[in-house]
Design an enzyme around this catalytic site. Structure first.
Site, PDB file in Angstrom:
ATOM      1  CE  LYS A 140      78.115   2.758 -12.514  1.00  0.00           C
ATOM      2  NZ  LYS A 140      78.324   3.597 -13.289  1.00  0.00           N
TER       3      LYS A 140
ATOM      4  CG  ASP B 163      73.288   5.749 -12.885  1.00  0.00           C
ATOM      5  OD1 ASP B 163      72.973   6.693 -11.512  1.00  0.00           O
ATOM      6  OD2 ASP B 163      74.337   5.817 -13.338  1.00  0.00           O
TER       7      ASP B 163
ATOM      8  CE  LYS C 143      71.557   7.703 -15.371  1.00  0.00           C
ATOM      9  NZ  LYS C 143      73.450   8.452 -15.881  1.00  0.00           N
TER      10      LYS C 143
ATOM     11  CG  ASP D 134      75.099   2.376 -13.805  1.00  0.00           C
ATOM     12  OD1 ASP D 134      76.063   2.278 -15.144  1.00  0.00           O
ATOM     13  OD2 ASP D 134      75.039   3.273 -13.287  1.00  0.00           O
TER      14      ASP D 134
ATOM     15  CG  ASP E 115      74.241  10.778 -13.322  1.00  0.00           C
ATOM     16  OD1 ASP E 115      73.897   9.580 -13.088  1.00  0.00           O
ATOM     17  OD2 ASP E 115      73.999  11.126 -14.995  1.00  0.00           O
TER      18      ASP E 115
ATOM     19  CD  GLU F 272      75.946   6.402 -10.145  1.00  0.00           C
ATOM     20  OE1 GLU F 272      76.270   7.258 -10.347  1.00  0.00           O
ATOM     21  OE2 GLU F 272      76.326   5.511 -11.283  1.00  0.00           O
TER      22      GLU F 272
ATOM     23  NE  ARG G  38      83.543   9.756 -11.524  1.00  0.00           N
ATOM     24  CZ  ARG G  38      83.153  10.743 -12.432  1.00  0.00           C
ATOM     25  NH1 ARG G  38      83.837  11.243 -13.124  1.00  0.00           N
ATOM     26  NH2 ARG G  38      82.639  10.058 -13.796  1.00  0.00           N
TER      27      ARG G  38
HETATM   28  N1  BES Z   1      76.060   5.242 -15.658  1.00  0.00           N
HETATM   29  C1  BES Z   1      76.139   5.624 -15.867  1.00  0.00           C
HETATM   30  C2  BES Z   1      76.871   5.707 -17.576  1.00  0.00           C
HETATM   31  C3  BES Z   1      76.857   4.873 -18.309  1.00  0.00           C
HETATM   32  C4  BES Z   1      75.599   6.067 -19.380  1.00  0.00           C
HETATM   33  C5  BES Z   1      76.623   4.037 -18.736  1.00  0.00           C
HETATM   34  C6  BES Z   1      75.275   5.283 -20.647  1.00  0.00           C
HETATM   35  C7  BES Z   1      75.953   3.286 -19.664  1.00  0.00           C
HETATM   36  C8  BES Z   1      74.787   4.608 -20.508  1.00  0.00           C
HETATM   37  C9  BES Z   1      77.457   6.443 -15.241  1.00  0.00           C
HETATM   38  O1  BES Z   1      77.016   6.326 -13.817  1.00  0.00           O
HETATM   39  C10 BES Z   1      77.380   8.743 -15.316  1.00  0.00           C
HETATM   40  O2  BES Z   1      75.829   8.869 -15.461  1.00  0.00           O
HETATM   41  N2  BES Z   1      77.324   9.178 -15.898  1.00  0.00           N
HETATM   42  C11 BES Z   1      78.358  10.435 -15.668  1.00  0.00           C
HETATM   43  C12 BES Z   1      79.105  10.721 -14.951  1.00  0.00           C
HETATM   44  C13 BES Z   1      79.146  12.861 -15.372  1.00  0.00           C
HETATM   45  C14 BES Z   1      78.343  12.762 -14.944  1.00  0.00           C
HETATM   46  C15 BES Z   1      80.624  12.976 -14.975  1.00  0.00           C
HETATM   47  C16 BES Z   1      77.767  11.259 -17.912  1.00  0.00           C
HETATM   48  O3  BES Z   1      78.413   9.749 -17.983  1.00  0.00           O
HETATM   49  O4  BES Z   1      76.931  11.416 -18.254  1.00  0.00           O
HETATM   50 ZN    ZN Z   2      76.220   4.628 -13.306  1.00  0.00          ZN
HETATM   51 MN    MN Z   3      75.580   8.312 -12.985  1.00  0.00          MN
END
Ligand code: BES
Ligand code: ZN
Ligand code: MN
Length: 493
Positions: A259, A264, A271, A282, A341, A343, A345
């Site tokens: 990834k 992000d 966020k 990220d 968010d 994103e 995947r």
């Molecule tokens: N990059 C984040 C995940 C992340 C969170 C990495 C904290 C490192 C530390 C990812 O893109 C994300 O935002 N995931 C969301 C998914 C949700 C919207 C289904 C999450 O984990 O809240």
């Molecule tokens: Zn992310």
């Molecule tokens: Mn995200």
């Protein structure tokens, strides 16, 4: 840091770090041995795990600091304990401003000397890592000269130790490549500069790198990736890294997918401020596959590995993708975007489809800072795994047991798959709050065409919120060493 090997005579160094086993603390050096035994008798140093005792003595009319570090009981000794103890020793030497040091591996038959030397080198190099290039006033530090010492080794063991030291250095260098890339802020590492870094790592290590620009990304119909990328002014890059070390088996290709969100923000599903600060990290998955490729290529492993990264930023602008949109993907599946968010995947599934269709990968490992839920479930020290192939998982487990980078498998039960089915498209990009790490992994599984697949969610493990023995706060470089080890183990078979 310079690292070499030394058959033991311990004079000329500033510091001698001696690793000792509980209930078996002794060293072949008579003078030192007497001292150590006296300390044991008075219960000042017993060799317990993590114990540290230092003193300074006169050695050949020079001052020498001796640092004793306990490894715990011999029967419980592990490589991870040696990495940790090594890091402790190096940190102590730095604290005491000692710059030429010998790290003396323990006298035990439990683990091969070369293996111990490799672990000690790895811990030492990584404990010495820092990321302070943006500090305009910093204290000058002397370069460390480290030698790995061992008693009573014959020429053949000596040869093994020397080559193990080289391997340990190369692996640690790969980890450092990943740490540096992740620690760099997003105004320095963005898709184009990440691609440039991959190109230069490839040139130094011996793998080929090709970078596709936004036109090519559109030509390839990477619609899911492009939708995430399109709001950013910094254009996306698709990075392809190819290493063919086994030309007789050209069809045997392992695919790595990292990834590569160089930032992000969450997009319109924005966020909160606190969650946004560290989102330069990220691209930890991308950094780890670049680091792993460098080690695989430098060690000239007889294997074929292709790694790809769909690099972009997830930002907000008038042309950004929005919650509720239905987008396509390179594989042709349609996706309802319920959360911008989620994103990662979206970028990953196009990368996975590409690596199968265009690079002919037969097995896939994707590595991604994918879900905050992984952090909630397993914390910062364990990577969450999903797989469709238990044999493949077992291989990863063997590698991870060796490297000490912990993993834990999550279930891929049928019920979870329902959570990412959309009413109006083939899939939706989030299954909601519950089982977030699992549903994110299963979303990717939909694109692996039943090929053996491992999904590594490193949202917890790629970043450390506190210092530890051979890792400082910030990027950890995980799981570079485990990826390398998995590939190397195949070669040994
Ligand atoms: N990059 C984040 C995940 C992340 C969170 C990495 C904290 C490192 C530390 C990812 O893109 C994300 O935002 N995931 C969301 C998914 C949700 C919207 C289904 C999450 O984990 O809240
Ligand atoms: Zn992310
Ligand atoms: Mn995200």
């Amino acid at each position: 840091m310079n690292i070499g090997f030394k058959s033991m005579t311990c004079s000329e160094v500033d510091a001698l770090v001696v690793y000792l086993l509980e209930k078996k603390i002794s060293t072949p050096n008579e003078e030192l041995n007497k001292f150590i035994k006296a300390l044991e008798e008075r219960e000042l140093f017993l060799g317990k795990k993590g114990e540290l005792y230092s003193f300074t003595r006169e050695k050949d009319s020079k001052l020498q600091t001796v640092i004793l570090i306990g490894l715990g009981k011999e029967e419980e000794l592990t490589l991870e304990e040696l990495r940790t103890a090594s890091g402790k020793g190096v940190k102590k030497c730095k604290e005491l401003k000692l710059s030429s040091i010998t790290l003396r591996i323990p006298d035990t038959e439990k683990i091969e000397k070369a293996e111990m030397a490799k672990a000690v080198v790895y811990g030492a190099k990584l404990a010495n890592y820092k990321f302070d290039k943006y500090k305009t006033s910093k204290k000058e530090e002397k370069e460390l000269n480290v030698s790995i010492g061992a008693h009573g080794v014959d020429d053949s063991v000596k040869k093994e130790i020397i080559s193990a030291i080289e391997e340990g250095i190369t692996i640690a260098d790969g980890v450092i490549i990943a740490r540096d890339l992740v620690n760099e802020p997003s105004n320095v590492i963005y898709p184009e500069t990440l691609a440039n870094e991959a190109v230069s790592v490839g040139a130094e290590s011996g793998f080929q790198v090709e970078v596709y620009d936004v036109e090519k990304i559109k030509d390839l119909k990477m619609e899911a990736f492009y939708n995430v990328a399109k709001a950013a002014e910094k254009e996306p890059k698709f990075i392809v890294m190819r290493y063919f070390g086994d030309k007789d088996n050209k069809d045997n290709i392992l695919g790595l997918v990292g990834k590569g969100l160089t930032y992000d923000s969450g997009g319109y599903s924005i966020k909160p401020t606190g969650s946004m600060v560290d989102m330069k990290s990220d691209m930890g998955g991308a950094a780890s596959v670049i680091g792993a490729m460098s080690v695989i290529a430098k060690r000239k492993l007889k294997t074929n590995v292709v790694a790809v990264v769909a690099a972009c930023e997830n930002l907000i602008a008038g042309n950004a993708y929005k919650p509720g949109e239905i987008i396509g993907s390179m594989a042709g599946k349609t996706i309802e975007v319920v959360n911008t968010d989620a994103e990662g995947r979206l970028t990953l599934v196009d990368a996975v489809h590409y690596i199968i269709e265009k690079e002919n990968a037969k097995e896939i490992i994707d590595v991604a800072t994918l879900t905050g839920a992984a952090l909630v479930a397993l914390g910062e020290t364990t990577t969450a795994i999903l797989t469709n192939n238990q044999g493949f998982y077992n291989e990863l487990k063997v590698a991870s047991d060796y490297t000490g980078e912990k993993i834990w498998q999550l279930p891929a039960f049928e019920e979870y798959r329902k959570l990412i089915k959309s009413d109006i498209a083939d899939l939706k990009n989030s299954g909601g709050r519950f089982a977030g790490t699992i549903t994110a992994g299963l979303f990717i599984e939909e694109f692996v065409q039943n090929k053996p697949w491992l999904h590594l969610d490193i949202a917890g493990t790629s970043w450390a919120s506190a210092n530890s023995d051979y890792c400082i706060k910030g990027a950890t470089g995980a799981p570079v060493s485990t990826l390398y080890q998995l590939v190397k183990n195949r070669e040994d078979k």
